[in-house]
Design a protein around this motif. Structure first.
Motif: not given
Length: 119
Positions: A9-11, A85-87, A116-117
């Motif tokens: 997911g998106l975080v 988490l990192k991009p 996706t980060v």
């Protein structure tokens, strides 16, 4: 064996996600399990693995101290807890399985789940 990954997911950067991989069949205990990822425009890379018996784990340098791989033999699942988490962790994450004590060259792959980060 069939592998079904979920949990992507998106975080936001600094956040956490937990990926899960469900396996079919009755021989989960025969497989070493692990996770790989592939970022856009890059080759697939190893992230983490756990031995057939669950007593040994291996992590890529990028995952050490932030990610934890585990397996649940009762549920025939393997998980990847991802913290801080990192991009640059943005990628499609794949679970993998190999017959044998350690994961080296996977025999089976799941379909992937997108992480996706955002910064």
């Amino acid at each position: 064996v069939q592998l079904q990954a979920s949990g992507g997911g998106l975080v936001l950067a600094g956040g956490s996600l937990r990926l899960s991989c469900a396996t079919s069949g009755r021989t989960f205990s025969s497989y070493a399990m692990g996770w790989f990822r592939q970022a856009p425009g890059k080759e697939r890379e190893f992230v983490a693995s756990i031995s057939r018996g669950g007593g040994s784990t291996v992590y890529a340098d990028s995952a050490k101290g932030r990610f934890t791989v585990s397996r649940d033999s009762a549920k025939n699942t393997v998980s990847l807890q991802m913290n801080s988490l990192k991009p640059e962790d943005t990628a499609v994450y794949y679970c993998a399985a190999e017959i044998g004590p350690q994961l080296r060259v996977p025999d089976y792959w799941g379909q992937g789940t997108l992480v996706t980060v955002s910064s």
